[in-house]
Motif scaffolding. Structure first.
Motif, PDB file in Angstrom:
ATOM      1  N   ARG A  12      16.388  -1.982  63.090  1.00 49.43           N
ATOM      2  CA  ARG A  12      16.137  -1.593  64.481  1.00 49.43           C
ATOM      3  C   ARG A  12      15.342  -0.292  64.544  1.00 49.43           C
ATOM      4  NH1 ARG A  12      16.999  -6.243  64.618  1.00 49.43           N
ATOM      5  NH2 ARG A  12      18.774  -7.256  65.617  1.00 49.43           N
ATOM      6  N   GLN A  69      14.298 -12.775  56.474  1.00 48.10           N
ATOM      7  CA  GLN A  69      14.836 -11.503  55.981  1.00 48.10           C
ATOM      8  C   GLN A  69      13.814 -10.754  55.119  1.00 48.10           C
ATOM      9  OE1 GLN A  69      18.729 -10.745  55.202  1.00 48.10           O
ATOM     10  NE2 GLN A  69      19.520 -12.186  56.698  1.00 48.10           N
ATOM     11  N   PRO A 124      24.713 -11.464  63.625  1.00 45.34           N
ATOM     12  CA  PRO A 124      24.645 -10.045  64.013  1.00 45.34           C
ATOM     13  C   PRO A 124      25.864  -9.285  63.480  1.00 45.34           C
ATOM     14  CG  PRO A 124      24.117 -11.461  65.870  1.00 45.34           C
ATOM     15  CD  PRO A 124      24.657 -12.349  64.791  1.00 45.34           C
ATOM     16  N   ILE A 125      25.598  -8.047  63.038  1.00 46.60           N
ATOM     17  CA  ILE A 125      26.628  -7.273  62.349  1.00 46.60           C
ATOM     18  C   ILE A 125      27.491  -6.508  63.357  1.00 46.60           C
ATOM     19  CG2 ILE A 125      27.002  -5.514  60.558  1.00 46.60           C
ATOM     20  CD1 ILE A 125      25.485  -7.965  59.522  1.00 46.60           C
ATOM     21  N   PHE A 128      21.297  -2.345  56.705  1.00 40.97           N
ATOM     22  CA  PHE A 128      20.049  -3.081  56.951  1.00 40.97           C
ATOM     23  C   PHE A 128      19.888  -3.378  58.438  1.00 40.97           C
ATOM     24  CE2 PHE A 128      17.839  -7.294  57.180  1.00 40.97           C
ATOM     25  CZ  PHE A 128      16.570  -6.806  56.920  1.00 40.97           C
ATOM     26  N   TYR A 129      21.005  -3.707  59.075  1.00 43.42           N
ATOM     27  CA  TYR A 129      20.967  -4.009  60.515  1.00 43.42           C
ATOM     28  C   TYR A 129      20.429  -2.799  61.293  1.00 43.42           C
ATOM     29  CZ  TYR A 129      22.607  -6.002  64.970  1.00 43.42           C
ATOM     30  OH  TYR A 129      22.688  -6.528  66.235  1.00 43.42           O
ATOM     31  N   ALA A 154      11.550  -8.887  57.293  1.00 44.35           N
ATOM     32  CA  ALA A 154      12.164  -7.701  57.898  1.00 44.35           C
ATOM     33  C   ALA A 154      12.474  -6.621  56.865  1.00 44.35           C
ATOM     34  CB  ALA A 154      13.430  -8.097  58.641  1.00 44.35           C
ATOM     35  N   GLY A 155      12.380  -6.966  55.570  1.00 42.05           N
ATOM     36  CA  GLY A 155      12.513  -5.941  54.527  1.00 42.05           C
ATOM     37  C   GLY A 155      13.868  -5.848  53.857  1.00 42.05           C
ATOM     38  N   ARG A 156      14.653  -6.904  53.923  1.00 41.62           N
ATOM     39  CA  ARG A 156      15.962  -6.880  53.267  1.00 41.62           C
ATOM     40  C   ARG A 156      15.781  -6.729  51.758  1.00 41.62           C
ATOM     41  NH1 ARG A 156      21.489  -9.130  53.886  1.00 41.62           N
ATOM     42  NH2 ARG A 156      22.500  -7.663  52.495  1.00 41.62           N
ATOM     43  N   GLU A 157      16.429  -5.676  51.212  1.00 42.06           N
ATOM     44  CA  GLU A 157      16.235  -5.366  49.785  1.00 42.06           C
ATOM     45  C   GLU A 157      16.904  -6.358  48.847  1.00 42.06           C
ATOM     46  OE1 GLU A 157      17.470  -1.318  49.278  1.00 42.06           O
ATOM     47  OE2 GLU A 157      15.887  -0.603  50.618  1.00 42.06           O
ATOM     48  N   LEU A 211      13.787  -8.472  63.951  1.00 40.20           N
ATOM     49  CA  LEU A 211      14.516  -9.641  63.456  1.00 40.20           C
ATOM     50  C   LEU A 211      15.787  -9.822  64.280  1.00 40.20           C
ATOM     51  CD1 LEU A 211      15.145 -11.892  61.316  1.00 40.20           C
ATOM     52  CD2 LEU A 211      16.266 -10.110  59.959  1.00 40.20           C
ATOM     53  N   ALA A 212      15.892 -10.972  64.939  1.00 37.51           N
ATOM     54  CA  ALA A 212      17.161 -11.318  65.598  1.00 37.51           C
ATOM     55  C   ALA A 212      18.010 -12.023  64.541  1.00 37.51           C
ATOM     56  CB  ALA A 212      16.913 -12.234  66.784  1.00 37.51           C
ATOM     57  N   PHE A 213      19.138 -11.409  64.239  1.00 45.39           N
ATOM     58  CA  PHE A 213      19.940 -11.870  63.096  1.00 45.39           C
ATOM     59  C   PHE A 213      20.663 -13.191  63.388  1.00 45.39           C
ATOM     60  CE2 PHE A 213      20.611  -8.296  59.919  1.00 45.39           C
ATOM     61  CZ  PHE A 213      19.506  -7.572  60.332  1.00 45.39           C
ATOM     62  N   LYS A 225      23.911 -14.715  53.126  1.00 43.24           N
ATOM     63  CA  LYS A 225      25.045 -13.864  52.755  1.00 43.24           C
ATOM     64  C   LYS A 225      24.809 -13.303  51.358  1.00 43.24           C
ATOM     65  CE  LYS A 225      27.853 -13.926  56.173  1.00 43.24           C
ATOM     66  NZ  LYS A 225      28.425 -12.703  56.710  1.00 43.24           N
ATOM     67  N   ALA A 226      25.091 -11.994  51.211  1.00 41.50           N
ATOM     68  CA  ALA A 226      24.889 -11.365  49.906  1.00 41.50           C
ATOM     69  C   ALA A 226      26.017 -11.748  48.972  1.00 41.50           C
ATOM     70  CB  ALA A 226      24.829  -9.864  50.047  1.00 41.50           C
ATOM     71  N   GLU A 285      24.866  -4.692  54.578  1.00 42.55           N
ATOM     72  CA  GLU A 285      24.339  -5.487  55.695  1.00 42.55           C
ATOM     73  C   GLU A 285      24.258  -4.665  56.978  1.00 42.55           C
ATOM     74  OE1 GLU A 285      25.144  -9.737  56.246  1.00 42.55           O
ATOM     75  OE2 GLU A 285      26.676  -9.461  54.705  1.00 42.55           O
TER      76      GLU A 285
END
Lengths: 258, 419
Positions: free
Chosen positions: B374, A47, A89-90, B369-370, A50-53, A84-86, A257-258, B366
């Motif tokens: 992309r 993460q 996935p959301i 970010f997703y 991929a740049g997750r803050e 990034l393959a999560f 998980k946040a 989330e």
């Protein structure tokens, strides 16, 4: 020049340090597996790249194609070819998979100086990818990941990867929650996308995935550090003797998980 | 003169200087004005108005709306089908082609039997509207008639050279005969600073199907207070969709009374930004057994906007086997926007199923970010997710021209088209 150079990378969330000095070099076309028990920091690493803050980088450097990766926004990283393959996935009800992909693909194409696809061009392009990945076309018209099974979600991630054609793909526990048939499908999709100009970082807890996506290098992550690196045989060794044989304790899952 | 006395005398002057009323309407109007004189404008001390302060309306001296020329076609959501246009409350243009078995035009004496039946005079704004009753949209659908095209009622308010704010009191009366089927769209639009005080009454006969839409797109300098009252006959099926986008201050009330076996669906979408205030009060009165109601209201709030949702569901002692579900969801995009949401269930029957739920949330970090991961930029990602939130209410809009228009509006609002 290496594609990706990670030097002494530290990251934390909520004051807790999860990455404690990661060093990793990935060259063009290489597939690196990152293995580790729960809580070792492997999803955090995926993460952060991929740049997750959510994660604060507290030290170290990451150089990607000669650029300072950490200075880029998540969308710019994606446009520069990182995918990034999560792990989870959301679901986005209200946006169709197809629209989502078109929006994503066109921003990426624009960034690369390519003309944006109109609806017809996009359909032609996507049809090719659908055939390649053996996707069900019905999934394209459904809202993003909404009501998808676990296997469908993971396949959708790999499908997105096929559409966006990244230079560096990071697969975060793409095997989790899949039965063996679904795993084979996902792995064969990934293998189709391997090539000399595409590097991969495959994050996994289990060796099983690596039977199907055979890595060039394997790294074992524990408590935020890479404790051992080797060839693909290292994964088999781990599988046989377990993490404990490496002196690694499994701790509670702390990331994702946040 | 005190400010209050000045306003009271202005309303009295407006009342007495109206065009002469039809003889059959005089008594009702006089009673309504007397009633309004007793109550005056509501204050925030009253539970129904706790979060909506109408002092800006109460302290403004409005002149009666004057006749004006206006091109409704430019402003109205869509131009297809049967259409009546009212400018500043006055009947401006008739429907071109009315299908057989349907009356759609200005108020006639025939309406006297129905007028005020649903609305009553207890609500101050409804009493005020009735006191100023002049022209009104009157739609009657005969027994068993199925009207395919939506009947579109456009209420336009415009200053058009008149100095100072004007007040218009649009009135609609819909009488749907037994087993008839119809779709009615009311649009409220305008330009400049004004006050629209609208009342709609719907009488749906036994087995009638009425699909009603109210689109509130008033000028951002205006006040809009509007009430929809619907009385359903046995096994009637009524759907109300309230889209509230415009006005500095908007209050939208929907009150539905069900009979045995009738069904009511109440949908709402409210978007507010800047310093807009929007208040939705709904009342679903299950008066008889075997009634079903489904309610979904969604709000998107940005800037310093404030919003209210109050959903009252009344299940009377007789109304056994009532099945009722209420949902209110709010998306709050800024730190300064405020929403007050309150379910109000009053259940006096014992064999019923009633559920309710309210949520207030922000854009999911989330999901953002997703989308970003992309390659989709943050701003576009926010727009997409906001559109996605509003999508399920937009999907329930059945007339295609209206749905297309709404999607266009949502896209303009959120800059992005997800399909």
């Amino acid at each position: 020049m290496a594609l990706l150079e990670i030097r002494d990378l530290h990251a934390q969330v909520g004051g807790r340090e999860l990455l404690k000095g990661i060093d990793l070099t990935v060259n063009a076309g290489e597939v690196h597996a990152i293995m580790g028990p729960n809580g070792s920091g492997k999803s955090t690493l995926a993460q952060v790249l991929a740049g997750r803050e959510l994660y604060a980088v507290t030290g170290g450097q990451v150089t990607y194609q000669g650029k300072d990766l950490l200075a880029l926004s998540p969308e710019d990283r994606a446009r520069e070819g990182i995918f990034l393959a999560f792990q989870y996935p959301i679901e986005i009800p209200g946006i169709s998979n197809q629209y989502f992909l078109k929006a994503a693909l066109n921003t990426v194409r624009k960034h690369r100086g390519l003309p944006e696809f109109d609806a017809m061009d996009f359909l032609d392009y996507i049809r090719e990818k659908v055939d390649l990945m053996k996707m069900e076309t019905a999934l394209l018209n459904r809202p993003v990941n909404t009501g998808f099974s676990g296997g469908e979600k993971k396949r959708n991630e790999i499908f997105q990867m096929a559409v966006l054609e990244p230079t560096l793909a990071i697969l975060d526990e793409t095997d989790s929650g899949l039965d063996i048939d679904a795993l084979k499908l996902v792995a064969s999709g990934v293998n189709l996308l391997r090539g000399p100009q595409r590097s991969m970082i495959v994050v996994t807890h289990y060796q099983r995935l690596l039977d199907y996506i055979v890595p060039d290098y394997v790294h074992v992550l524990a408590e935020g550090r890479i404790v051992k690196s080797g060839g693909k045989e290292l994964a088999l060794e781990l599988e046989k003797s377990g993490y404990a044989a490496f002196g690694i304790d499994e701790v509670e899952e702390a990331v994702g998980k946040a | 003169m005190t400010a209050a006395a000045e306003q009271a005398s202005a309303w009295l002057r407006n009342f007495t200087e109206q065009r002469p009323s039809a003889p059959w309407a005089r008594e009702l109007k006089a009673a309504a004005f007397a009633r309004f004189g007793e109550t005056g404008f509501p204050t925030t001390h009253e539970e129904d108005w706790r979060f909506t302060n109408v002092a800006p309306i109460a302290r403004t001296v409005f002149s009666a709306a004057a006749p004006a020329e206006a091109d409704a076609a430019v402003l109205a959501p869509f131009a297809e089908g049967v259409r009546l246009v009212f400018v500043n409350g006055l009947f401006a243009s008739a429907a071109s082609e009315v299908p057989p078995g349907v009356f759609a035009g200005n108020l006639t004496e025939e309406a006297a039997a129905y007028l005020g039946r649903q609305a009553g005079l207890d609500a101050p704004f409804s009493a005020l509207n009735t006191a100023f009753l002049a022209d009104a949209a009157f739609v009657r659908i005969n027994r068993g008639v199925v009207v395919e095209q939506p009947i579109h009622l456009v209420f336009l308010t415009t200053a058009n050279g008149v100095a100072g704010p004007q007040a218009a009191h649009p009135r609609t009366l819909i009488v749907a005969g037994p087993d008839s089927q119809s779709t009615i769209v009311e649009s409220y639009i305008g330009a400049g600073s004004y006050f629209t005080n609208a009342v709609t009454e719907i009488a749906a006969g036994p087995g009638a199907v009425v699909d009603h839409y109210k689109v509130q797109m008033e000028s951002l300098e205006s006040f809009h207070v509007g009430s929809v009252y619907a009385g359903l006959g046995r096994s009637a099926n009524f759907t109300s969709t309230s889209i509230s986008i415009g006005a500095a201050l908007a209050r939208n009330d929907v009150t539905v009374t069900l009979a045995e076996g009738s069904e009511a669906g109440l949908n709402g979408l409210y978007l507010a930004n800047g310093s807009q205030h929007v208040d939705n009060h709904t009342t679903i009165d299950h008066a008889k057994p075997h009634g079903t109601s489904r309610e979904l209201y969604k709000g998107v709030l940005d800037g310093k906007a404030t919003a209210v949702f109050n959903g009252r569901i009344l299940v009377r002692k007789d109304a056994q086997k009532t099945d009722s579900k209420q949902t209110n969801k709010n998306l709050v995009l800024s730190d300064d926007a405020v929403i007050n949401t309150k379910p109000e269930l009053q259940i006096f029957a014992d064999d019923v199923r009633c559920t309710h739920g309210a949520t207030i949330g922000q854009l999911d970090a989330e999901a953002l970010f997703y989308l970003q991961s992309r390659g989709i930029g943050k701003r576009q990602a926010r727009s997409l997710l906001t559109y996605a939130f509003a999508q399920d209410v937009a999907d329930r809009v059945r007339p295609k021209p209206l749905r297309d228009w709404l999607e266009r509006i949502l896209i303009e609002k959120f800059h992005e088209r997800p399909y």
